[in-house]
Scaffold this motif. Structure first.
Motif, PDB file in Angstrom:
ATOM      1  N   ASP A 187       0.832  -1.173  -0.051  1.00 30.16           N
ATOM      2  CA  ASP A 187      -0.110   0.077   0.201  1.00 30.16           C
ATOM      3  C   ASP A 187       1.036   1.455   0.191  1.00 30.16           C
ATOM      4  O   ASP A 187       0.359   2.188  -0.598  1.00 30.16           O
ATOM      5  N   GLN A 188       2.012   1.116   0.582  1.00 32.84           N
ATOM      6  CA  GLN A 188       2.901   2.278   0.671  1.00 32.84           C
ATOM      7  C   GLN A 188       4.429   1.979   0.326  1.00 32.84           C
ATOM      8  O   GLN A 188       4.724   0.803   0.530  1.00 32.84           O
ATOM      9  N   LYS A 189       5.093   2.742  -0.597  1.00 29.64           N
ATOM     10  CA  LYS A 189       6.062   2.657  -0.988  1.00 29.64           C
ATOM     11  C   LYS A 189       7.204   3.982  -0.898  1.00 29.64           C
ATOM     12  O   LYS A 189       6.559   4.725  -0.672  1.00 29.64           O
ATOM     13  N   TYR A 190       8.363   3.808  -0.706  1.00 27.12           N
ATOM     14  CA  TYR A 190       9.302   4.848  -0.337  1.00 27.12           C
ATOM     15  C   TYR A 190      10.372   4.840  -1.441  1.00 27.12           C
ATOM     16  O   TYR A 190      11.121   4.012  -1.755  1.00 27.12           O
ATOM     17  N   VAL A 191      10.654   6.326  -1.937  1.00 26.89           N
ATOM     18  CA  VAL A 191      11.999   6.523  -2.619  1.00 26.89           C
ATOM     19  C   VAL A 191      13.074   7.302  -1.486  1.00 26.89           C
ATOM     20  O   VAL A 191      12.670   8.303  -1.073  1.00 26.89           O
ATOM     21  N   ILE A 192      14.305   6.627  -1.542  1.00 30.35           N
ATOM     22  CA  ILE A 192      15.280   7.216  -0.446  1.00 30.35           C
ATOM     23  C   ILE A 192      16.259   7.673  -1.177  1.00 30.35           C
ATOM     24  O   ILE A 192      17.066   6.880  -2.190  1.00 30.35           O
ATOM     25  N   CYS A 193      16.803   9.050  -1.165  1.00 30.60           N
ATOM     26  CA  CYS A 193      18.115   9.489  -2.114  1.00 30.60           C
ATOM     27  C   CYS A 193      19.009   9.252  -0.913  1.00 30.60           C
ATOM     28  O   CYS A 193      19.246   9.957   0.304  1.00 30.60           O
ATOM     29  N   ASN A 194      20.283   8.716  -1.131  1.00 32.37           N
ATOM     30  CA  ASN A 194      21.427   8.468  -0.249  1.00 32.37           C
ATOM     31  C   ASN A 194      22.352   9.631  -0.495  1.00 32.37           C
ATOM     32  O   ASN A 194      23.180   9.680  -1.475  1.00 32.37           O
ATOM     33  N   ALA A 195      22.199  10.466   0.290  1.00 37.50           N
ATOM     34  CA  ALA A 195      23.160  11.719   0.340  1.00 37.50           C
ATOM     35  C   ALA A 195      24.253  11.641   1.563  1.00 37.50           C
ATOM     36  O   ALA A 195      24.594  12.701   1.993  1.00 37.50           O
ATOM     37  N   ASP A 196      24.590  10.579   2.085  1.00 39.63           N
ATOM     38  CA  ASP A 196      25.086  10.454   3.212  1.00 39.63           C
ATOM     39  C   ASP A 196      26.570  10.142   2.427  1.00 39.63           C
ATOM     40  O   ASP A 196      27.241   9.006   2.828  1.00 39.63           O
ATOM     41  N   GLU A 197      27.232  10.995   2.035  1.00 43.52           N
ATOM     42  CA  GLU A 197      28.453  10.683   1.236  1.00 43.52           C
ATOM     43  C   GLU A 197      29.665  10.600   2.157  1.00 43.52           C
ATOM     44  O   GLU A 197      30.059  11.571   2.983  1.00 43.52           O
ATOM     45  N   GLY A 198      30.181   9.339   2.468  1.00 45.51           N
ATOM     46  CA  GLY A 198      31.028   8.996   3.491  1.00 45.51           C
ATOM     47  C   GLY A 198      32.324   8.831   2.989  1.00 45.51           C
ATOM     48  O   GLY A 198      33.513   9.120   4.120  1.00 45.51           O
ATOM     49  N   ASP A 199      32.727   8.702   2.159  1.00 40.25           N
ATOM     50  CA  ASP A 199      33.949   8.504   1.422  1.00 40.25           C
ATOM     51  C   ASP A 199      34.912   9.541   1.687  1.00 40.25           C
ATOM     52  O   ASP A 199      34.736  10.486   1.126  1.00 40.25           O
ATOM     53  N   PRO A 200      35.949   9.376   2.501  1.00 38.16           N
ATOM     54  CA  PRO A 200      36.718  10.506   2.644  1.00 38.16           C
ATOM     55  C   PRO A 200      37.305  11.121   1.322  1.00 38.16           C
ATOM     56  O   PRO A 200      38.069  10.238   0.572  1.00 38.16           O
ATOM     57  N   GLY A 201      37.324  12.213   1.066  1.00 47.36           N
ATOM     58  CA  GLY A 201      37.711  12.874  -0.242  1.00 47.36           C
ATOM     59  C   GLY A 201      36.927  13.044  -1.409  1.00 47.36           C
ATOM     60  O   GLY A 201      37.023  13.723  -2.337  1.00 47.36           O
ATOM     61  N   ALA A 202      35.749  12.525  -1.129  1.00 50.45           N
ATOM     62  CA  ALA A 202      34.682  12.479  -2.143  1.00 50.45           C
ATOM     63  C   ALA A 202      33.599  13.603  -1.938  1.00 50.45           C
ATOM     64  O   ALA A 202      33.289  13.732  -0.818  1.00 50.45           O
ATOM     65  N   PHE A 203      33.353  14.390  -2.810  1.00 54.69           N
ATOM     66  CA  PHE A 203      32.169  15.558  -2.652  1.00 54.69           C
ATOM     67  C   PHE A 203      31.490  15.775  -3.773  1.00 54.69           C
ATOM     68  O   PHE A 203      30.726  16.785  -3.923  1.00 54.69           O
ATOM     69  N   MET A 204      31.195  14.851  -4.808  1.00 54.76           N
ATOM     70  CA  MET A 204      30.537  14.984  -5.976  1.00 54.76           C
ATOM     71  C   MET A 204      28.943  15.144  -5.536  1.00 54.76           C
ATOM     72  O   MET A 204      28.187  16.000  -6.062  1.00 54.76           O
ATOM     73  N   ASP A 205      28.529  14.383  -4.439  1.00 48.74           N
ATOM     74  CA  ASP A 205      26.971  14.413  -3.896  1.00 48.74           C
ATOM     75  C   ASP A 205      26.709  15.840  -3.416  1.00 48.74           C
ATOM     76  O   ASP A 205      25.712  16.164  -3.646  1.00 48.74           O
ATOM     77  N   ARG A 206      27.841  16.167  -2.769  1.00 51.67           N
ATOM     78  CA  ARG A 206      27.433  17.554  -1.996  1.00 51.67           C
ATOM     79  C   ARG A 206      27.431  18.580  -3.126  1.00 51.67           C
ATOM     80  O   ARG A 206      26.582  19.773  -3.253  1.00 51.67           O
ATOM     81  N   SER A 207      27.962  18.530  -4.140  1.00 48.55           N
ATOM     82  CA  SER A 207      28.397  19.473  -5.083  1.00 48.55           C
ATOM     83  C   SER A 207      27.043  19.704  -6.126  1.00 48.55           C
ATOM     84  O   SER A 207      26.583  20.635  -6.126  1.00 48.55           O
ATOM     85  N   ILE A 208      26.607  18.373  -6.237  1.00 48.46           N
ATOM     86  CA  ILE A 208      25.296  18.357  -7.242  1.00 48.46           C
ATOM     87  C   ILE A 208      24.069  18.988  -6.355  1.00 48.46           C
ATOM     88  O   ILE A 208      23.409  19.624  -6.865  1.00 48.46           O
ATOM     89  N   LEU A 209      24.107  18.447  -5.117  1.00 48.03           N
ATOM     90  CA  LEU A 209      23.195  19.108  -4.250  1.00 48.03           C
ATOM     91  C   LEU A 209      23.227  20.799  -4.057  1.00 48.03           C
ATOM     92  O   LEU A 209      22.014  21.233  -4.080  1.00 48.03           O
ATOM     93  N   GLU A 210      24.322  20.977  -3.912  1.00 48.95           N
ATOM     94  CA  GLU A 210      24.381  22.611  -3.890  1.00 48.95           C
ATOM     95  C   GLU A 210      24.321  23.268  -5.087  1.00 48.95           C
ATOM     96  O   GLU A 210      23.819  24.554  -5.154  1.00 48.95           O
ATOM     97  N   GLY A 211      24.602  22.783  -6.260  1.00 49.51           N
ATOM     98  CA  GLY A 211      24.652  23.304  -7.516  1.00 49.51           C
ATOM     99  C   GLY A 211      23.383  23.082  -8.301  1.00 49.51           C
ATOM    100  O   GLY A 211      23.140  23.942  -9.159  1.00 49.51           O
ATOM    101  N   ASP A 212      22.755  22.031  -7.882  1.00 49.82           N
ATOM    102  CA  ASP A 212      21.517  21.809  -8.868  1.00 49.82           C
ATOM    103  C   ASP A 212      20.585  20.844  -8.173  1.00 49.82           C
ATOM    104  O   ASP A 212      20.137  19.744  -8.337  1.00 49.82           O
ATOM    105  N   PRO A 213      19.968  21.505  -7.077  1.00 49.49           N
ATOM    106  CA  PRO A 213      19.054  20.569  -6.259  1.00 49.49           C
ATOM    107  C   PRO A 213      17.956  20.164  -6.827  1.00 49.49           C
ATOM    108  O   PRO A 213      17.433  19.122  -6.659  1.00 49.49           O
ATOM    109  N   HIS A 214      17.381  21.006  -7.798  1.00 44.55           N
ATOM    110  CA  HIS A 214      16.099  20.725  -8.373  1.00 44.55           C
ATOM    111  C   HIS A 214      16.278  19.259  -9.316  1.00 44.55           C
ATOM    112  O   HIS A 214      15.298  18.441  -9.420  1.00 44.55           O
ATOM    113  N   THR A 215      17.304  19.162  -9.854  1.00 40.97           N
ATOM    114  CA  THR A 215      17.709  17.727 -10.634  1.00 40.97           C
ATOM    115  C   THR A 215      17.216  16.600  -9.725  1.00 40.97           C
ATOM    116  O   THR A 215      16.696  15.583 -10.377  1.00 40.97           O
TER     117      THR A 215
END
Lengths: 597, 131
Positions: A187-215
């Motif tokens: 009856d109910q389903k969920y979509v989850i976006c994993n924005a828990d970027e934990g890899d030391p040194g990686a920051f592409m997810d943050r940049s996408i969210l900061e630069g283009d959140p609507h996408t």
């Protein structure tokens, strides 16, 4: 609206913000207004341009001039010279590190030339806090098309046909994940976006969210429609305040324009989004641990199956995708699966964003088609090794990956090829190391990270990584034995085979791969008690070259532990037993007589 | 105002495109016509800023997407400011002097659209620039 002749784009990504780019935007506004140009010149705060090593970045349109490392005191010059009088400020242009040539436009730079931007397509181009700029570049058209013309099955089939694979690390087929979740009846389903970027040194997810959140909002809504979910959750670490702020603004704007909420595009489809903060634990990037954390429980993984596609958030079917994966969805919907498949390699279509860091000249975010070689990324885009030193290895996949050496520099990168050479794609961190980096020390660094981030639920990971870390510490301190190498190998393989989740299963990778490619360095640490790179403090001892020493006493005077002895004008010696390897003598010597370990 | 259909979204997009058009540099440079305007002190004193804004106005009202206006420094013909250079891909650049807002219609409609040069304004290039 006044007709503007010039747009000044100022980077508003976290990197540039920390170098005062927001203050610079305010200063620019005042400067422009003072000179009476406020109707003709627009100032736009954008997302990350990716060239973070050269920030803050200011780009002027339509002239297409790219200024780097702009400081607040340069702004008067930019406004008075460039904006008012049309003269380019030469000293703020980018200098190519190898040719030392001055380049005016970003498309002339090697850093941008080889890039192909899908996920980062809007970063640095639009104001992320203005939904209409996103719409102007075709935003929400994919969602509109999907809701007007497609059935959920068609959407899933399209994504599946595109061959898009999870960009968070595992590389699981996104279309298949959607199909499995869509097929689970509930009856109910969920979509989850994993924005828990934990890899030391990686920051592409943050940049996408900061630069283009609507996408991300658009892609999650499309996913919701495809799998039959009416709720989406963005799980983001609280350490990303700017990304959270821009997401909130974007969600408000989308709701105000009817692009989130009830009856989107006049259809029967309703979708709501909420943001859930994480405390920044590495293990919460694992989807079952992430789901527990969203539920408010401890972030610990559980065994699969059942997969989240069947039993996820609150026991309901849940689809978890990474930020970068979502960023690829709208272009695939608009341009089609065949277009996407034409980029990259047959098994890994599309592009991948890498966070290029370490001893490389051009530090930043780069997006390249799959199948690009490491050599192209490091030498062409990255501009080579800092200070012209020798390349030693590159670590991909962060603490879950392994090192790649010179011999594999020409391997075309995709999920399979990286696995074959003992590393992995991971989320796309890429740390370049040169001759001064000790591989044992690097392996120790990653193990320190994983044993610290281990959630402690399963024994192999909780105790195994800790023991591996202790053995590595022993080796770097010169206490290692031959037996330790054997232990590391057995233990590593055992943890890989028996740990519960991805964190534990991949934690030994940095050790196993350095053992494989740099066995000689381990041997040197154990047999000769010597660190070839000179990075392990306990093993590195300074010495004085008797040929070069003239007995000026400079070294003896700066030594904090008085371990250097010798008469003036006679050659000096270092007592290795007392030396604390501070390096003061090396800096003090004007005759290159002190030999660095 | 909630967007209720794909058509409404496309209408909004069309109205917003102008706002960001400045940042587009086209897929290929060979389509793009450039108008360079001398905006040094001499040019500004002679009215080049008004000329520049007049170009921007026309381009906006007539939707001339393929024309890009770029302010540049002094072109060296201070006696004939404001100076305007028209670069059409594949053709020799043409340099005009003494251009005032009323001449702009002619540059756009006669020169760019029909290839007729404005003889009264042409400046002969008297020097060469290193490449």
């Amino acid at each position: 609206m006044a007709k503007q002749r010039t747009h000044i784009m100022v980077c508003g990504g976290t990197g540039c913000v920390s170098s005062q780019s927001l203050e610079m935007i305010e200063t620019l506004k005042t400067l422009i207004a003072d000179r009476g140009y406020e109707d003709e010149v627009g100032i736009v705060k954008t997302g990350c341009f990716g060239f973070c090593g050269q920030g803050p970045i200011v780009k002027i349109h339509p002239d297409n001039v790219f200024y780097v490392q702009v400081k607040p005191e340069n702004l008067v010059e930019i406004v008075d010279e460039h904006i008012v009088k049309g003269r380019i400020v030469n000293h703020l242009l980018y200098h190519e590190p190898t040719s030392l040539k001055q380049l005016k436009r970003h498309d002339e730079m090697h850093f941008y030339k080889k890039q192909y931007r899908i996920a980062l397509r809007h970063c640095g181009l639009i104001n992320p806090e203005d939904i209409f700029e996103y719409i102007a570049y075709g935003g929400y058209e994919a969602l509109g098309t999907v809701l007007t013309d497609c059935t959920p099955e068609q959407v899933v089939a399209n994504i599946k046909a595109s061959g898009l694979r999870g960009r968070g690390g595992g590389g699981f087929s996104t279309g298949l994940k959607w199909e499995l979740t869509a097929k689970s009846a509930s009856d109910q389903k969920y979509v989850i976006c994993n924005a828990d970027e934990g890899d030391p040194g990686a920051f592409m997810d943050r940049s996408i969210l900061e630069g283009d959140p609507h996408t991300i909002i658009e892609a999650m809504t499309i996913a919701g429609y495809a799998i039959g979910a009416s709720t989406g959750i963005i799980y983001i670490r609280a350490e990303y305040p700017l990304a959270i702020h821009r997401l909130k603004v974007a969600i408000e704007q989308a709701e105000a324009n009817g692009l989130l909420g009830d009856h989107i595009f006049g259809s029967d489809f309703c979708f709501k989004l909420q943001i859930k903060y994480g405390a920044g634990a590495f293990v919460c990037g694992e989807e079952t641990a992430l789901i527990h954390s969203v539920e408010g429980a401890r972030g610990e993984p559980t065994k699969k199956p059942p997969y989240p596609a069947v039993e996820g958030y609150h026991g309901k079917p849940t689809c978890v995708n990474n930020v970068e994966t979502f960023a690829n969805i709208p272009p695939i919907v608009l341009k089609g699966a065949d277009w996407f498949k034409s980029i990259g390699t047959p098994t890994s279509p599309g592009t991948k964003v890498f966070a290029l860091a370490g001893k490389v000249n051009n530090v930043g975010l780069v997006e390249v088609p799959m199948g690009t070689t490491l050599r192209e990324i490091i030498y062409d885009i990255g501009g080579g090794i800092v200070g012209g030193k020798a390349f030693k290895a590159v670590q991909t996949g962060g603490p879950s990956g392994g090192v790649i050496t010179k011999t594999d520099l020409d391997t075309p990168i995709d999920y399979e090829s990286l696995k074959a050479i003992g590393s992995m794609m991971g989320s796309g961190g890429m740390i370049v190391m040169d001759e001064d980096d000790c591989m044992v020390n690097i392996a120790k660094f990653y193990l320190e990270f994983t044993q610290d981030e281990s959630c402690g639920k399963c024994t192999p990971c909780r105790i195994g990584t800790k023991r591996m870390y202790e053995i590595l510490t022993k080796i770097t301190e010169g206490e290692g034995t031959r037996e330790d190498i054997r232990k590391l190998k057995t233990l590593g393989q055992m943890i890989k085979d028996s740990a519960l989740c991805g964190l534990g299963q991949t934690a030994p990778n940095p050790v196993l791969s350095t053992l494989h490619y740099f066995a000689d360095e381990y041997d040197a640490h154990i047999d000769a008690k010597h660190c070839p790179a000179g990075a392990c403090k306990a093993l590195s001892k300074y010495a004085i070259d008797p040929e070069k020493c003239i007995g000026c006493t400079a070294c003896a005077r700066v030594c904090p532990v008085q371990c250097i002895t010798g008469q003036p004008k006679m050659r000096h010696t270092i007592d290795a037993a007392k030396c604390i390897t501070c390096g003061a003598c090396y800096t003090a010597c004007k005759f290159d007589a002190v030999i660095r370990p | 105002m909630p967007i209720k259909s794909l058509e409404e979204l496309k209408a909004i997009r069309a109205s917003q495109m102008k706002k960001v058009k400045l940042r587009d540099h086209g897929e290929s440079d060979d389509q793009q016509i450039e108008i360079l305007i001398g905006m040094a002190t001499c040019g500004i004193a002679a009215g080049s800023r008004e000329v520049l804004n007049a170009f921007i106005d026309i381009i906006d009202t007539e939707n001339l997407d393929h024309i890009k206006v770029i302010p540049v420094g002094c072109m060296g013909y201070c006696h004939s400011e404001p100076t305007v250079q028209v670069n059409i891909p594949g053709q020799e650049p043409i340099l005009y002097g003494n251009i005032h807002p009323e001449d702009i219609q002619n540059i756009i409609h006669k020169h760019i659209e029909n290839g007729e040069l404005l003889d009264d304004h042409i400046l002969i290039q008297t020097f060469q620039t290193i490449r």
